[in-house]
Design an enzyme around this catalytic site. Sequence first.
Site, PDB file in Angstrom:
ATOM      1  N   CYS A 336      49.572  64.341  16.327  1.00  0.00           N
ATOM      2  CA  CYS A 336      50.891  64.095  17.405  1.00  0.00           C
ATOM      3  C   CYS A 336      51.428  66.241  17.926  1.00  0.00           C
ATOM      4  CB  CYS A 336      52.050  63.685  16.960  1.00  0.00           C
ATOM      5  SG  CYS A 336      52.783  63.285  18.623  1.00  0.00           S
ATOM      6  N   HIS A 445      49.618  58.047  15.575  1.00  0.00           N
ATOM      7  CA  HIS A 445      49.884  57.552  14.235  1.00  0.00           C
ATOM      8  C   HIS A 445      49.485  56.736  13.370  1.00  0.00           C
ATOM      9  CE1 HIS A 445      53.286  60.542  14.651  1.00  0.00           C
ATOM     10  NE2 HIS A 445      53.188  60.930  16.385  1.00  0.00           N
TER      11      HIS A 445
END
Length: 510
Positions: A336, A445
């Site tokens: 991310c 994630h």
Amino acid sequence: MQRENNYPCIMIQGTSSNAGKSVAVTALCRIFAKRGYKVAPFKSQNMSLNSYTTNEDAEIAMAQVLQAEAAGVEPSYNMNPILLKPKEDFISQVIVHGKPAGDMNFYHYQNNFRQEALAAIESSINALKEDYDVIVIEGAGSPAEINMLDKDLANMQIARMADADVILVADIDRGGVFASIAGTFSLLPEEDRNRIKGIIINKFRGNLDILMPGIRQIEEIVGVPVLGVLPYDDDLKLPEEDSASLSEHKYRGDGDVVIGVLRLPRISNFTDIDPLEYEPDVTIKLIEMDDEIGDVDALILPGTRNSVSDLVALKKSGHADKIVELSKKIPVFGICGGYQILGTMIHDEDHQESKHGTVEGLGLLDIETRFGEVEKVITQSNGILTGKGMFKDLEGELVEGYELHEGTSSINNSQALIKIVKGFGNDSKGYDGAVNGLVSGTYLHGIFHNFKFRRTFTDHVRSSKGMEKLGFGTDDFEDMKRSSIERLANIFEENVDMSIIDAKLVDIQR
């Protein structure tokens, strides 16, 4: 069967932050679920950078996800209606029912947004009461912050709203446990003191006989029984809720494979790293901004709430140049915000992320990230690995995760890590992540929660060190997490008198 309005709500509050509220709620969720109740965890307001995307495409704190797992139910935004995600300069992103409601400073949130927050909290409590037999509520910090009693959104205000009995948890490991219990009672209004039905002393390491005289005296002083003393247990392996707890774990594990993890100043979703700790021969080395990176076999840049500011911090610390140097020798992986940092440029003309605006990245992946083009991406995602780089043997393998990001990244799709089946990915055009030699990254994630992906990553490192690959055997992480939840529930039942808590369940209409 139509239920009457007599759902038991039990609330766990603490004498301080990190007293053990979250683990007590997790334990009770597991205990009640095993007894056949449909139980929901609840925390009205959580401040955390560790969050998750539910299947409603809503963002909630990771602690309530673990509690839902213990309860055997699907996580929902109603279990955490307000999530505060610190950004910078005393600004937090406010998440309401899983969606961003804006960036707010403390004054604006408390004085101008309070009624909206209370309405959202009450709506969620009522929704949970429709679907669950028992609601186990977690407080936040201490209920006795007398400067904040009229601003409370997490403790006794919620106990009154839900008509919940309260169990008070006190941490003996930090010292002054009896003073903290007595002080909490003395600072609360009588109405709120009367809600406290029992006390639990947590993190005890000594001889219980020595503690008993103090227990008897504190029961006389506050007029409430101590229900039990929970032992300190180093063997419990459960995700941490707060990044502050990372300071206690400079090194995790004791294996020959050393994976460095940059503790970025605004690190978020650090539970992405947890599964690597359970690889049999892996050590996780947490690297602070003022540390030397040192001798590591792989390096991970985790998620961050502010990738621009953390990129600037990396450059200032000298880590940026070292990462570029190491990328020629060892795997470097970004998740991310960490993935964005590995690119060539982060465009932030409108200063959505920070005061720094547009910043040049580390240039290890051929991606450019832009902020301000889309609303925050909040979704569960999955896709097929393209078979690039060290993951060439996993071509066609399905991986799952969740996305929480505000930037979009442009990339030549021939360099992508994943072909998206469900989700947003880099820029909603069907691909996610990027690969360039030993460097790779993704917006997903939870990527290392995919066992084959994680084992391929660590086996690549083992092979480069002349060690034998482990291959695809047992997923130790998932087994350990399940066993830790069961162990926690057993410890709680063995050491806490459940009779007062159980009395709350007598009138359930089932």
